[in-house]
Design an enzyme around this catalytic site. Sequence first.
Site, PDB file in Angstrom:
ATOM      1  N   TYR A  70       0.467  -1.268   0.060  1.00  0.00           N
ATOM      2  CA  TYR A  70      -0.293   0.352  -0.443  1.00  0.00           C
ATOM      3  C   TYR A  70       1.130   1.317   0.467  1.00  0.00           C
ATOM      4  O   TYR A  70       0.846   2.187  -0.538  1.00  0.00           O
ATOM      5  CB  TYR A  70      -0.843  -0.419   0.973  1.00  0.00           C
ATOM      6  CG  TYR A  70      -1.932   0.900   1.438  1.00  0.00           C
ATOM      7  CD1 TYR A  70      -3.175   1.071   0.668  1.00  0.00           C
ATOM      8  CD2 TYR A  70      -1.099   1.745   2.108  1.00  0.00           C
ATOM      9  CE1 TYR A  70      -3.449   2.344   0.773  1.00  0.00           C
ATOM     10  CE2 TYR A  70      -1.809   3.180   2.178  1.00  0.00           C
ATOM     11  CZ  TYR A  70      -2.971   3.516   1.812  1.00  0.00           C
ATOM     12  OH  TYR A  70      -4.104   4.280   2.011  1.00  0.00           O
TER      13      TYR A  70
ATOM     14  N   LYS B 184       1.370   4.151  -3.127  1.00  0.00           N
ATOM     15  CA  LYS B 184       1.030   5.380  -2.552  1.00  0.00           C
ATOM     16  C   LYS B 184       1.689   6.830  -2.996  1.00  0.00           C
ATOM     17  O   LYS B 184       1.560   7.934  -3.315  1.00  0.00           O
ATOM     18  CB  LYS B 184       0.585   5.139  -0.930  1.00  0.00           C
ATOM     19  CG  LYS B 184      -0.782   4.698  -0.946  1.00  0.00           C
ATOM     20  CD  LYS B 184      -2.093   5.589  -1.854  1.00  0.00           C
ATOM     21  CE  LYS B 184      -3.515   5.066  -1.409  1.00  0.00           C
ATOM     22  NZ  LYS B 184      -4.625   5.584  -2.350  1.00  0.00           N
TER      23      LYS B 184
HETATM   24  P1  NAI Z   1     -13.363   3.743   1.793  1.00  0.00           P
HETATM   25  O1  NAI Z   1     -13.135   2.196   1.236  1.00  0.00           O
HETATM   26  O2  NAI Z   1     -14.505   4.121   2.429  1.00  0.00           O
HETATM   27  O3  NAI Z   1     -13.855   4.503   0.350  1.00  0.00           O
HETATM   28  C1  NAI Z   1     -13.090   3.708  -0.908  1.00  0.00           C
HETATM   29  C2  NAI Z   1     -13.917   3.088  -1.866  1.00  0.00           C
HETATM   30  O4  NAI Z   1     -13.505   2.745  -3.421  1.00  0.00           O
HETATM   31  C3  NAI Z   1     -15.353   2.266  -1.411  1.00  0.00           C
HETATM   32  O5  NAI Z   1     -16.233   2.875  -1.991  1.00  0.00           O
HETATM   33  C4  NAI Z   1     -14.588   1.381  -2.311  1.00  0.00           C
HETATM   34  O6  NAI Z   1     -15.731   0.752  -2.681  1.00  0.00           O
HETATM   35  C5  NAI Z   1     -13.780   1.846  -4.072  1.00  0.00           C
HETATM   36  N1  NAI Z   1     -13.126   0.852  -4.543  1.00  0.00           N
HETATM   37  C6  NAI Z   1     -12.645  -0.106  -3.932  1.00  0.00           C
HETATM   38  N2  NAI Z   1     -11.397   0.029  -4.904  1.00  0.00           N
HETATM   39  C7  NAI Z   1     -12.393  -0.116  -5.985  1.00  0.00           C
HETATM   40  C8  NAI Z   1     -12.213  -0.051  -7.492  1.00  0.00           C
HETATM   41  N3  NAI Z   1     -10.976  -1.285  -8.025  1.00  0.00           N
HETATM   42  N4  NAI Z   1     -12.460   0.577  -8.693  1.00  0.00           N
HETATM   43  C9  NAI Z   1     -13.088   1.280  -8.023  1.00  0.00           C
HETATM   44  N5  NAI Z   1     -13.919   1.687  -6.972  1.00  0.00           N
HETATM   45  C10 NAI Z   1     -13.072   0.720  -6.214  1.00  0.00           C
HETATM   46  O7  NAI Z   1     -12.282   4.323   2.101  1.00  0.00           O
HETATM   47  P2  NAI Z   1     -11.909   6.019   2.286  1.00  0.00           P
HETATM   48  O8  NAI Z   1     -10.811   5.862   3.577  1.00  0.00           O
HETATM   49  O9  NAI Z   1     -11.956   6.456   1.979  1.00  0.00           O
HETATM   50  O10 NAI Z   1     -10.288   5.660   1.193  1.00  0.00           O
HETATM   51  C11 NAI Z   1     -10.194   6.588   0.308  1.00  0.00           C
HETATM   52  C12 NAI Z   1      -8.802   6.726   0.070  1.00  0.00           C
HETATM   53  O11 NAI Z   1      -7.825   8.051   0.633  1.00  0.00           O
HETATM   54  C13 NAI Z   1      -7.967   5.208  -0.692  1.00  0.00           C
HETATM   55  O12 NAI Z   1      -7.199   5.556  -1.566  1.00  0.00           O
HETATM   56  C14 NAI Z   1      -7.178   5.089   0.753  1.00  0.00           C
HETATM   57  O13 NAI Z   1      -6.210   4.630   0.075  1.00  0.00           O
HETATM   58  C15 NAI Z   1      -7.011   6.991   0.950  1.00  0.00           C
HETATM   59  N6  NAI Z   1      -6.547   6.801   2.253  1.00  0.00           N
HETATM   60  C16 NAI Z   1      -8.058   7.133   2.846  1.00  0.00           C
HETATM   61  C17 NAI Z   1      -7.498   7.472   4.459  1.00  0.00           C
HETATM   62  C18 NAI Z   1      -8.082   7.442   5.605  1.00  0.00           C
HETATM   63  O14 NAI Z   1      -7.222   8.354   6.654  1.00  0.00           O
HETATM   64  N7  NAI Z   1      -9.535   7.552   5.403  1.00  0.00           N
HETATM   65  C19 NAI Z   1      -5.572   7.618   4.726  1.00  0.00           C
HETATM   66  C20 NAI Z   1      -4.709   7.575   3.513  1.00  0.00           C
HETATM   67  C21 NAI Z   1      -5.763   7.231   2.427  1.00  0.00           C
END
Ligand code: NAI
Length: 299
Positions: free
Chosen positions: A164, A168
């Site tokens: 990851y 990133k």
């Molecule tokens: P989340 O799990 O709530 O949302 C991620 C969404 O991406 C989900 O709805 C999922 O269905 C969708 N997804 C997964 N694989 C997919 C694909 N192949 N094609 C299309 N959609 C897909 O997670 P969150 O926290 O909202 O994360 C959003 C982004 O932010 C991610 O890239 C995560 O790595 C990044 N991030 C989040 C952090 C946090 O504190 N929440 C910290 C650092 C990075």
Amino acid sequence: MMEELRFDGRIAIVTGAGGGLGRAHALLLASRGARLVVNDLGTSHTGNGADASAAERVVDEIRAAGGEAVASHDSVVDGDRIVQCALDAFGRVDIIVNNAGFLRDASFYKLTDADWNDLYQVHLLGAFRVTHAAWPFLREQQYGRVINTASASGLYGNFGQSAYAACKLAVHGLTQTLAIEGAAKNIHVNTIAPVADSRMTRTVSGAAALAKLRPELVSPLVAFLAHEATTENGALFEVGGGWIGKLRWERSEGAQLGSHAIEDVAQSWGRIVDFGRSTHPRAIDEALAPFAGQMFSQR
Ligand code: NAI
């Protein structure tokens, strides 16, 4: 009072917008006049399965609030289909928020090839595929705003997140070069490293610890970077809970060694790692300046 920053006439793709941060980004952009492609494959928080209702629900929310949106259920690996969805529905694309992703923690010792590949596909290949499919259109119209989503894990490392983290940080490598290649066409590309309460972070922190880190507090930065008013390009921001900061490289003054001896390295170590008189190279020509005199020498 500053005039409201709006996105009327702009078409935005937000990937992974069926929940968490992506949903918050999509709702904010739509509330300011952007027309949205709400993309989400609807996976579990570890990237398994698929559920079309995730994107549909957010589209319904946007429409109920008077906005315009269509759902895309493709994986970001099929970025061309997501871009085609924007073209079919709205005839263009202006803004891309590469946000889709998931976590699958395993120490490097236990990490499998499949884990590495799945994380690479969603975070890095997905960002590449969506942006690459849109790039000719952004160039042609001489306008584009791309926001890539990195992570503190990528910037600083984190136990159990080698794949990851690697992807990133690589996402920001993509940002920096696309910012250079897109600049002349008014395409700006920036990276955020967010911190927010989501189903993803709830797997590693408790709800109480995350309570103030609402995803909606990250979205204003994303929207600002997505706006034509932004002059930022190739930058990296940490953002969460209403706080926003910018990161940059710092380089020690360094030491020019007198010989090829390993002992010279050892003896110069204090100067090599001393940040007392550091610099902050912003571009590759600045970064290569110390080597300029030696690059074309015959030695
Ligand atoms: P989340 O799990 O709530 O949302 C991620 C969404 O991406 C989900 O709805 C999922 O269905 C969708 N997804 C997964 N694989 C997919 C694909 N192949 N094609 C299309 N959609 C897909 O997670 P969150 O926290 O909202 O994360 C959003 C982004 O932010 C991610 O890239 C995560 O790595 C990044 N991030 C989040 C952090 C946090 O504190 N929440 C910290 C650092 C990075």
